[in-house]
Structures are given as structure tokens and as C-alpha cells.
Design an enzyme around this catalytic site. Structure first.
Site, PDB file in Angstrom:
ATOM      1  N   GLU A 148       0.855  -1.202   0.000  1.00 47.87           N
ATOM      2  CA  GLU A 148       0.000   0.000   0.000  1.00 47.87           C
ATOM      3  C   GLU A 148       0.882   1.240   0.000  1.00 47.87           C
ATOM      4  OE1 GLU A 148      -2.790  -0.280   3.241  1.00 47.87           O
ATOM      5  OE2 GLU A 148      -3.688  -2.115   2.449  1.00 47.87           O
ATOM      6  N   HIS A 179      -7.919   1.341   1.795  1.00 45.23           N
ATOM      7  CA  HIS A 179      -7.833   0.920   3.207  1.00 45.23           C
ATOM      8  C   HIS A 179      -8.659   1.852   4.103  1.00 45.23           C
ATOM      9  CE1 HIS A 179      -5.108  -1.492   6.115  1.00 45.23           C
ATOM     10  NE2 HIS A 179      -6.295  -1.277   6.661  1.00 45.23           N
TER      11      HIS A 179
END
Ligand SMILES: NC(=O)c1ccc[n+]([C@@H]2O[C@H](COP(=O)([O-])OP(=O)(O)OC[C@H]3O[C@@H](n4cnc5c(N)ncnc54)[C@H](O)[C@@H]3O)[C@@H](O)[C@H]2O)c1
Length: 419
Positions: free
Chosen positions: A279, A302
């Protein structure tokens, strides 16, 4: 490391601090409800919007009893060495990777977090995504933004009567189970632990059993090392043709290349992913994934647990844990300390003794108290790994000589007298 070789920081015994003398530092824009809660208890609360570097924190933490952080302030050994008054750290988030937890134990600093506050937010996103995927909403909306009017029922389904398979029936998985049933889905689940089935949900003995009967598979496992690669080609093949897949748990659990292949072949009809193996570190950093551009795939950054309600709940929850520890010595749901859920009784005098967990400490404490004629009204002991925690309610305030003797025990990490 063996227990006895661990070097603990020994603090001077701390006698009762009046509420108005308790200093709190809250960093990183913690929700205002957290600061309000602590101010209403009379504490001196300073708030800052940014995270602090190690040097800045060392400067700012002087005289601070309670520290609140989120995910980008790092608590190192050096910070703790420079924080002799610090009693507890509140991580106003879920994760505690930013804190050197072993060092907090050596320094006798309790750590609290908010493991449950955002679970409802994750569940609501999962529900929204199950319906969105079943109705191909994302695809339809994208087409409309491109000026395409495609009014067709093909490939769009109701979720009523479909089977949702939940892998990982913990705080989130079990809540999802209840809400999904209320929408008319049938729920099956698989968990490596023996979990109580809620409502009409049915437990599967194996993950394969779940995959064979589920129209939607949703992952809610934790991040234990064995879960890396939990869901790959083999598991996707075992899913029903044209089923849907969600992962709002851990990015490393899913092989995204395999998922792309199964989406392109049509075996999996749609997917929603909120977490990824890699990420971006910072806001605005580019997002790379082989799932970009695949139709009927919802990608979110997220944000499963990121709602204002969750932030507010985290603010209140962690602030109340800090208060309960400072005031009464309660360590319920601490990340690191042995857990004691203590009555908050202002009429009592209380000794809270953190020590390294070795045989005979309780007996030694009681001998010292007995030798000084201190009458014990109640006592609780809990241990966890290398730490022991004994809380003793006594009938009268204990004198400085007794405190000194208890503090001088080789096992003592921290001693506080609370009234
Ligand atoms: N997307 C987000 O923003 C967001 C927010 C909060 C939590 N999460 C993540 O969601 C996940 C679930 O959170 P939670 O609070 O429900 O955790 P939890 O610890 O309460 O539940 C996890 C469950 O998974 C089970 N489990 C672990 N490995 C398994 C496996 N291989 N097969 C089957 N079951 C397995 C455990 O026994 C446990 O019951 C965590 O990974 C958490 O980090 C994501």
C-alpha cells in the site's frame, strides 16, 4: 530473553496525583471527544495536530503522565527513557506497531488501543460492497459517467437468499454475519478457532466446505504470519462459478495476480478490495496493483474502518482507558499489561505495583505490608509474560517508609499509590 536478564526501569514510588495535576498530551489530531472527556475529569490536556519526531517528542513529553498518539508518532526506547512521569500511552487507533511494546513493559508504561471501535464501519462497507457487486453498481456508474446508458438487468442480482461465506469469524466477521442475515442472506463461516455461531449462521468444518457453497466469500482474518497467501489460485478455483469475493482484512492474505486471472476468466464475477499486499505509504503516493482497470472490481484505499463515527468512538474509548488506569489502576484491555478490571472506589486507598513476574513477589509485598501493620482490604494479582501486576486496597494511606521498601524490591518496575 529470560525474565531475570530483562532490565527494568525502576521508578520512584508515585503517590496520588490530584486530577488537576495530571498532564495529558494528545498528538495527531485525535478526535476532540477524547480531549473533552479528559478535560472534564479535570486533567490538563494539550493537543497538537501533527505527529512529533523523536527529538520533538522527547522535549514535549517532559512532565506528561498520559500520552495519546495515532499511527505516525513512534515511541522508542529513547523516548521512554526521557519520560519518567509517563504512566500510559493511548494508541488512538487499532495498530500498535509504532510503539516499541517491549520497551514500554521495561519502563512500566501501560499501553491501550481501540481494537473494536471501527468494526461496525468495516461491516457496513462490506455490506455496501456485497450489494454493489451483486448489482454491478460500480460498472454501471462508470459507464454513466462515460455517457453510456445501458439499462439492462443482465448480471444484476438481489442478495436475498444468497449464501455469504465469512472466513474469520472474529469481531468483524461475526458482526457482518448478523447484519447480512438481517438482509436475507444465509451465512456460513469458517474460523480456525472454535467460534459460537450467531443467529442462524452455520459453521463449516473446512474452508473448502465454505467455498463450495458460498455465492459471496468475504475474508476477515487477522494478520498472523500463516495468513500470508491464505487465498490464492487453489482457493479461487474452489469458489462457485460467478461468485463474488471481498477482502477488507489483510492485503497479504490474497494473491492479487491469481484474483485478476479468475476475474478475467469470469469465474469470479466481481471483487471488492480495501487492503493490498503493498500500500502507498503517504497520502498522494501512486497506487500500483494488477487489479486496476478490471471491470466489476471495487478498489478502496484501506478505508474500511475510516469513518467519523469510528474516530469519535476511538477518541472516547481510549481516553476512558487512560483515565481508568490513571485513576484506579484498571488495565482492562491493555495491549501489554496483565489485565485487572478494578472497581473505581474513591473511598479506598490503593497500591498498584507493577513488577517482573517472578515467584514470591506477592508474598514479599504482603509481608512488608503486614510488618508495617497495613490492613489489606482487597487484593488482585494478574501476570502476563514477563510482567506481574498486583493491586492492593488498604484501609489507610500508606506511609513513605512502606512505599520506599516496596519500591526497593528487585522485582519492582513501578509503584503507585492511588486514593
Ligand atoms: N479495512 C480496514 O480498514 C480494517 C479495519 C479494521 C480491521 N481490519 C482487519 O480486519 C481483520 C479482522 O478484524 P477483527 O477485529 O475481526 O479481528 P479478530 O482478531 O477479532 O478476528 C479475526 C478472526 O480470524 C480468525 N482467523 C485467523 N486466521 C484464520 C484463518 N487462516 N482461517 C480462518 N480464520 C482465521 C481468528 O481466529 C479470529 O476469529 C483484521 O485483519 C484487521 O486488521 C481492517
Amino acid at each position: 530473553m529470560t525474565m531475570m536478564s530483562m532490565s527494568f526501569d525502576v521508578h520512584e514510588p508515585m503517590t496520588t496525583i490530584d486530577d488537576q495535576d495530571v498532564k495529558v498530551l494528545l498528538l495527531e489530531n485525535i478526535h476532540a471527544d477524547g480531549a473533552d472527556f479528559l478535560r472534564n475529569k479535570g486533567y490538563q490536556v494539550e493537543t497538537r495536530s501533527a505527529a512529533l519526531t523523536e527529538d520533538e517528542l522527547i522535549e514535549a513529553i517532559k512532565g506528561v503522565h498520559l500520552l495519546g498518539i495515532r499511527s505516525t508518532t513512534y515511541i522508542t526506547e529513547k523516548v521512554l527513557e526521557n519520560a519518567p512521569d509517563l504512566l500510559a500511552i493511548g494508541a488512538f487507533c487499532i495498530g500498535t506497531n509504532q510503539i516499541d511494546l517491549a520497551a514500554t513493559k521495561r519502563h512500566g508504561v501501560a499501553v491501550f488501543n481501540a481494537p473494536y471501535s471501527n468494526t461496525r464501519s468495516v461491516v457496513e462497507l462490506a455490506i455496501a460492497e456485497i450489494i454493489s457487486l451483486a448489482r454491478r453498481l460500480h460498472e454501471k456508474s462508470t459507464a454513466m459517467h462515460g455517457g453510456v446508458w445501458n439499462k439492462s438487468a443482465a448480471g444484476s442480482h438481489e442478495v436475498r437468499g444468497r449464501t455469504l461465506g465469512i472466513v474469520g469469524y472474529g469481531n468483524i466477521g461475526s458482526q457482518l454475519s448478523v447484519i447480512a442475515e438481517a438482509l436475507g442472506l444465509s451465512v456460513v463461516f469458517y474460523d480456525i478457532d472454535d467460534k459460537l455461531a450467531l443467529g442462524n449462521a452455520k459453521k463449516c468444518a473446512t474452508i473448502d466446505e465454505l467455498l463450495a457453497i458460498s455465492d459471496v466469500v468475504s475474508l476477515h482474518v487477522d494478520g498472523r504470519p500463516g495468513n500470508a497467501g491464505l487465498f490464492g489460485d487453489e482457493q479461487m478455483r474452489a469458489m462457485k462459478p460467478r461468485s463474488l469475493f471481498l477482502n477488507l482484512s489483510r492485503g497479504i492474505a490474497v494473491d492479487t495476480s491469481a484474483l485478476r486471472r479468475h476475474l478475467e476468466s469470469g469465474h469470479i464475477a466481481g471483487a471488492a478490495l480495501d487492503v493490498f499486499p503493498v500500500e502507498p505509504k503517504a497520502q498522494g503516493d501512486p497506487f500500483e496493483s494488477e487489479l486496476r482497470g478490471v471491470p466489476n472490481v471495487i478498489l478502496t484505499p484501506h478505508v474500511g474502518g475510516s469513518t467519523e463515527e469510528a474516530q469519535q468512538d476511538i477518541g472516547r474509548f481510549v481516553a476512558s482507558k487512560l483515565r481508568a488506569y490513571a485513576k484506579a489502576g484498571t488495565t482492562n484491555l491493555s495491549v501489554t499489561f496483565p489485565e485487572l478490571n478494578l472497581p473505581s472506589d474513591p473511598a479506598r486507598h490503593r497500591l498498584a505495583h507493577v513488577h517482573h513476574n517472578a515467584p514470591g513477589v506477592l508474598a514479599t509485598i504482603n509481608t512488608i505490608l503486614g510488618d508495617h501493620g497495613v490492613n489489606i482490604e482487597g487484593q488482585q494479582l494478574a501476570t502476563r509474560g514477563e510482567l506481574g501486576y498486583v493491586v492492593t486496597d488498604v484501609s489507610a494511606e500508606v506511609g513513605a517508609d512502606v512505599l520506599k521498601e516496596l519500591a526497593a524490591l528487585p522485582e519492582t518496575v513501578r509503584l503507585r499509590q492511588l486514593s
